[in-house]
Write an enzyme that holds these catalytic residues in place. Structure first.
Site, PDB file in Angstrom:
ATOM      1  N   GLU A 127       0.817  -1.226   0.000  1.00 42.72           N
ATOM      2  CA  GLU A 127       0.000   0.000   0.000  1.00 42.72           C
ATOM      3  C   GLU A 127       0.851   1.276   0.000  1.00 42.72           C
ATOM      4  O   GLU A 127       0.567   2.218   0.741  1.00 42.72           O
ATOM      5  CB  GLU A 127      -0.955  -0.011   1.204  1.00 42.72           C
ATOM      6  CG  GLU A 127      -1.973  -1.135   1.141  1.00 42.72           C
ATOM      7  CD  GLU A 127      -2.933  -1.145   2.319  1.00 42.72           C
ATOM      8  OE1 GLU A 127      -4.095  -1.535   2.123  1.00 42.72           O
ATOM      9  OE2 GLU A 127      -2.519  -0.779   3.438  1.00 42.72           O
ATOM     10  N   GLU A 141      -6.824  -7.669  -1.378  1.00 41.77           N
ATOM     11  CA  GLU A 141      -7.552  -7.694  -0.114  1.00 41.77           C
ATOM     12  C   GLU A 141      -9.021  -7.391  -0.389  1.00 41.77           C
ATOM     13  O   GLU A 141      -9.381  -6.242  -0.652  1.00 41.77           O
ATOM     14  CB  GLU A 141      -6.986  -6.681   0.888  1.00 41.77           C
ATOM     15  CG  GLU A 141      -5.600  -7.026   1.389  1.00 41.77           C
ATOM     16  CD  GLU A 141      -5.113  -6.064   2.467  1.00 41.77           C
ATOM     17  OE1 GLU A 141      -5.936  -5.279   3.000  1.00 41.77           O
ATOM     18  OE2 GLU A 141      -3.908  -6.106   2.773  1.00 41.77           O
TER      19      GLU A 141
END
Length: 611
Positions: free
Chosen positions: A174, A248
């Site tokens: 991320e 995710e």
């Protein structure tokens, strides 16, 4: 036994293109169309004895891939001191997945977020204020290089092309939401390649940040909890005409102390997964099984306010914190079963639970009586933050509490800067509680000179956002009374390590008084009988602290909720008698009760299926 695929591949075809790769609309593995049905399980959040149970339940639900992070802070607690043993045996975890017929996606960081302390970065990195985390700052990349030099050789034999189950490896995590250094992600990418990572490489970002986290020659994936019309709009800007992988797909969320327990609608999850399967979109469920933030593992958030992540990492996942089935599990198993060509394996049995006799914490030691059993205190003219204490071979203190003591001879206005939570005492009497930032407190008038004591708890370092750079715990600046700087501190590190509890066995424990006020240790015995089983501890009349059983730190409890029970794995219990030690910060309770059902909110959750 190793999961060696080489016998399935003709010698002339044993080339890189037999691993995971992309076609125009889909992935292939071993040359065949492949849809990733992944589920996240973190080995470091699950007792090793239960790894196989959780993996078998993953496979029985219909998943073909296991995904896990690798926590740098747990594996390298001190510079150059590595730990891949016991519950941190990454290699054993991955080979076990292989033996059970699961593929693996590895997410080695170095930063992982994962709601773990400092996003998985070691706390010794923040000793130097000039070192910039997650950048090509020399101090940071030197530390990353040293870590990768140790970690990646362990990973190489686990790769698909070495006969292992790892089919993909993630480059950092991320980074699009951090985005402090355009050279950083290419550096990490190169670091992995140079050390021998040959499998399919991916990045992972929230959809709105994918354009900032994406790097050339690496496949971009996204994180989301929905399938809105615009969910892939940014992804298509950097990666069009390729298959989609949701790294995710959030089926739940984590909890923080003082907030409500999060639960996601089961029907929403089922409907979204059905759409993904029909569209042949690969995905990884975060989390399939969350597990527990044992010890001092939990991270924290700090957006408007600082909030500590709770001990349970149940996450409202497909399996509960204790590995039990949920309604999500049964619905997903039925859904996968309707699409898969082969029958699913039978459901593994549940791990049995038990209710034990209530435990009376009959003996106690006030914190002040315990100081002599700690390591030698640090003497300093000024306060020193936790990470910069000259202990642990120069690596400072990572977790726990710090006690600062100095003598004062007058009352007045106290000024200090604290992270995270400080209890202030005159001798042994509490006079105030202060939390994050610059704070003031009136010290009452007194005769002569008194001992000013400040007990500071590290409640978890922020694991997400630029605030990870500012996570030095304890007291990091001068302390003033009436604008006069205080000097001459004695500083105790309360790290709660195993050797400390061994020393406490020789202490002169006293009978527990009624309603003792102040920080103290309490001792009791849990009688588990001849065949210990899993249970949950309920600490209704205790206020705030930690539970240690047979040397295992079960994690933090707190009266604010939402979590009302602590998960106690049966595998950590001895037959018959088990030592329980509580460190309670505020006021004594009386009994510790056990129950065979968890309580993660104000009333027992009806969504948990434990039978």
């Amino acid at each position: 036994m190793r999961f060696n695929l080489s016998h399935l591949i003709p010698a002339e075809l044993k080339e890189r293109n037999m691993g995971l790769q992309t076609r125009r609309t889909h992935f292939t593995l071993e040359g065949h169309k492949f849809i990733i049905f992944g589920g996240s399980i973190h080995y470091f959040r699950v007792p090793r004895a239960y790894w196989k149970d959780r993996m078998l339940k993953l496979k029985a639900c219909g998943f073909n891939t296991l995904t896990t992070y690798v926590p740098w802070n747990l594996h390298e607690p001190e510079r150059g001191k590595f730990d891949f043993s016991g519950n941190l045996d990454l290699e054993a975890f991955i080979w076990m997945a292989a033996e059970l017929g699961l593929w693996v996606i590895l997410r080695p960081g170095p930063y992982i977020c994962a709601e773990i302390d400092l996003g998985g970065l070691p706390s010794w990195l923040i000793q130097d204020p000039n070192l910039k985390l997650r950048t090509t700052s020399k101090g940071f990349v030197d530390a990353v290089d040293h870590y990768f030099d140790y970690l990646i050789p362990k990973v190489i034999p686990l790769q698909y092309h070495s006969g292992g189950p790892i089919i993909a490896v993630q480059v950092e995590n991320e980074y699009g939401s951090y985005n402090k250094d355009k050279n950083y992600m290419p550096y990490i990418h190169k670091a992995l390649l140079q050390r021998g990572i040959v499998e399919f490489l991916v990045t992972s970002d929230n959809e709105k940040d994918v354009t900032k986290g994406h790097i050339k020659e690496v496949f971009a994936t996204i994180n989301t909890d929905t399938l809105s019309k615009k969910v892939f709009s940014q992804l298509k800007k950097v990666q069009n005409k390729k298959p989609i992988l949701i790294m995710e797909f959030w089926v739940g969320w984590f909890d923080t102390w003082g907030s409500k327990h999060f639960a996601k609608d089961v029907k929403d999850v089922e409907d979204t997964v059905l759409k993904l399967i029909k569209a042949e979109i690969s995905f990884n469920m975060y989390m399939f099984h969350g597990g527990t933030n044992f010890g001092f593992m939990n991270g924290a958030t700090h957006f408007k306010n600082y909030r500590s992540v709770v001990t349970s990492y149940d996450y409202d996942a497909v399996l509960t914190e204790a590995g039990d089935y949920t309604e999500k599990y049964f619905r997903l198993r039925k859904l996968f079963g309707s699409f898969l060509a082969t029958a699913l394996p039978p459901l593994p049995d549940l791990v049995p639970k038990a209710v034990y006799p209530a435990v009376r914490m009959s003996l106690f030691l006030p914190l002040w009586d315990v100081l002599k059993y700690l390591d030698e205190p640090v003497k300093s003219d000024t306060p020193i933050n936790m990470e910069n204490l000259p202990i642990n071979h120069g690596n400072g203190q990572s977790y726990g509490f710090v006690l600062y003591e100095t003598s004062i001879c007058s009352g007045g206005k106290l000024h200090l800067h604290v992270q995270d939570l400080a209890q202030v005492f005159l001798n042994e009497k509490v006079i105030g509680v202060l939390s994050n930032g610059f704070q003031k407190l009136n010290i009452p008038r007194f005769q002569g000179c008194q001992l000013l004591r400040i007990l500071v708890e590290n409640q978890g370092r922020v694991n997400y956002s630029w605030k990870i750079q500012e996570q030095q715990k304890g007291l990091s600046k001068d302390i003033f009374i009436n604008n006069i700087t205080l000097k001459g501190f004695t500083i105790y590190a309360l790290e709660m390590k195993t050797n400390f509890f061994k020393r406490l066995r020789s202490a002169n424990w006293r009978p527990t008084p009624m309603n003792y006020s102040g920080p103290a240790f309490y001792l009791g015995t849990l009688r588990a009988g001849p065949s210990p089983k899993d249970t949950f501890l309920r600490l209704q009349k205790w206020m705030n602290g930690f539970v240690f059983i047979n040397g295992h730190n079960l994690g933090r409890y707190c009266y604010t909720g939402p979590q009302k029970t602590l998960y106690l794995p049966g595998t950590w219990l001895h037959p018959k008698d088990n030592e329980i030690i509580l460190f309670e910060k505020i006021m004594s309770g009386s009994y510790i009760q056990s129950t065979d059902k968890p309580c993660l909110q104000n009333s027992l959750s009806t969504r948990l299926l434990n039978s």
